[in-house]
Scaffold this active site. Structure first.
Site, short mmCIF file in Angstrom:
data_model
loop_
_atom_site.label_atom_id
_atom_site.label_comp_id
_atom_site.label_asym_id
_atom_site.label_seq_id
_atom_site.Cartn_x
_atom_site.Cartn_y
_atom_site.Cartn_z
N SER A 15 0.81 -1.22 0.00
CA SER A 15 0.00 0.00 0.00
C SER A 15 0.84 1.27 0.00
CB SER A 15 -0.93 0.01 1.22
OG SER A 15 -0.18 -0.07 2.42
N ASP A 185 0.41 6.84 11.13
CA ASP A 185 0.04 5.60 11.82
C ASP A 185 1.26 4.71 12.07
OD1 ASP A 185 0.60 4.67 9.28
OD2 ASP A 185 -1.29 3.58 9.02
N HIS A 188 2.16 4.07 7.18
CA HIS A 188 1.86 4.74 5.92
C HIS A 188 2.36 6.18 5.95
CE1 HIS A 188 -1.14 1.46 6.11
NE2 HIS A 188 -0.81 1.34 4.83
#
Length: 208
Positions: A15, A185, A188
């Site tokens: 991601s 977080d 990310h």
């Protein structure tokens, strides 16, 4: 390491690389470090005609990257392949209890590097996975992640690739400010974190 003119650069990973890219638009780079790299590189080399492609996929682990390598790397026929994978191999251990052994991680990573070298013939850039703990529980993750970072460094040496030491760069940046500025977080990157990754990537390319 020089990016050849008229070449194709592939970014692939989880991601962090995906970063919201439009899966229905093969030329969409998302809004993370691949986009920043492409913009900065093209601004500096406007006549190089380098094409940048993003095939990051949220949630991927090393095994997932291996399973889609033929479609998302070999078929693309890139000249340069940039890989960042590993944080989900660690994360799933702590949120779902699903363990990927270090041996399996390194085996799958080595397999995709062998395919890239032997079938594609592309130059390689490895970006080590990273973590900036912003929650106390994330400090435990280092026990699982640090050996994976060491494995990426071993593979970079074994295969003679360029290496982006992202974990060190993020840690250094956080020490001078705060982790949340770079990764809200812990995993990310924020826009600033993606910009830092892009700068590190380009610096390694220039140095190599």
């Amino acid at each position: 390491m020089k990016i050849p003119a008229d070449s194709r650069v592939l970014f692939i990973g989880d991601s962090i690389t995906d970063c919201g890219r439009d899966r229905d638009n093969g030329s969409d780079l998302g809004h993370g470090y691949p986009l920043f790299v492409a913009g900065l590189y093209t601004a500096a080399h406007p006549n190089a005609n380098v094409e940048f492609i993003n095939r990051g996929r949220s949630g991927d682990r090393a095994r997932d990257l291996r399973d889609r390598w033929a479609e998302d790397c070999v078929k693309v026929e890139p000249d340069v392949v940039s890989i960042m994978i590993g944080i989900n191999d660690t994360w799933r251990r702590y949120d779902e209890g699903e363990i990927t052994s270090l041996q399996d991680y390194e085996r799958d990573y080595r397999e995709i590097l062998c395919q890239t070298r032997d079938i594609v013939g592309a130059q390689l850039v490895l970006i080590e996975p990273f973590l900036l703990p912003v929650r106390s529980a994330q400090h435990e993750w280092r026990a699982d992640l640090d050996p994976r970072i060491a494995a990426v460094r071993r593979l970079a040496l074994e295969f003679g690739t360029a290496l982006v030491t992202a974990d060190g760069a993020m840690a250094s940046a956080a020490a001078a400010s705060s982790a949340e500025i770079w990764c809200a977080d812990g995993v990310h990157p924020t826009p600033a974190g993606h910009a830092l990754l892009a700068r590190q990537w380009l610096a390694v390319i220039d140095a190599a």
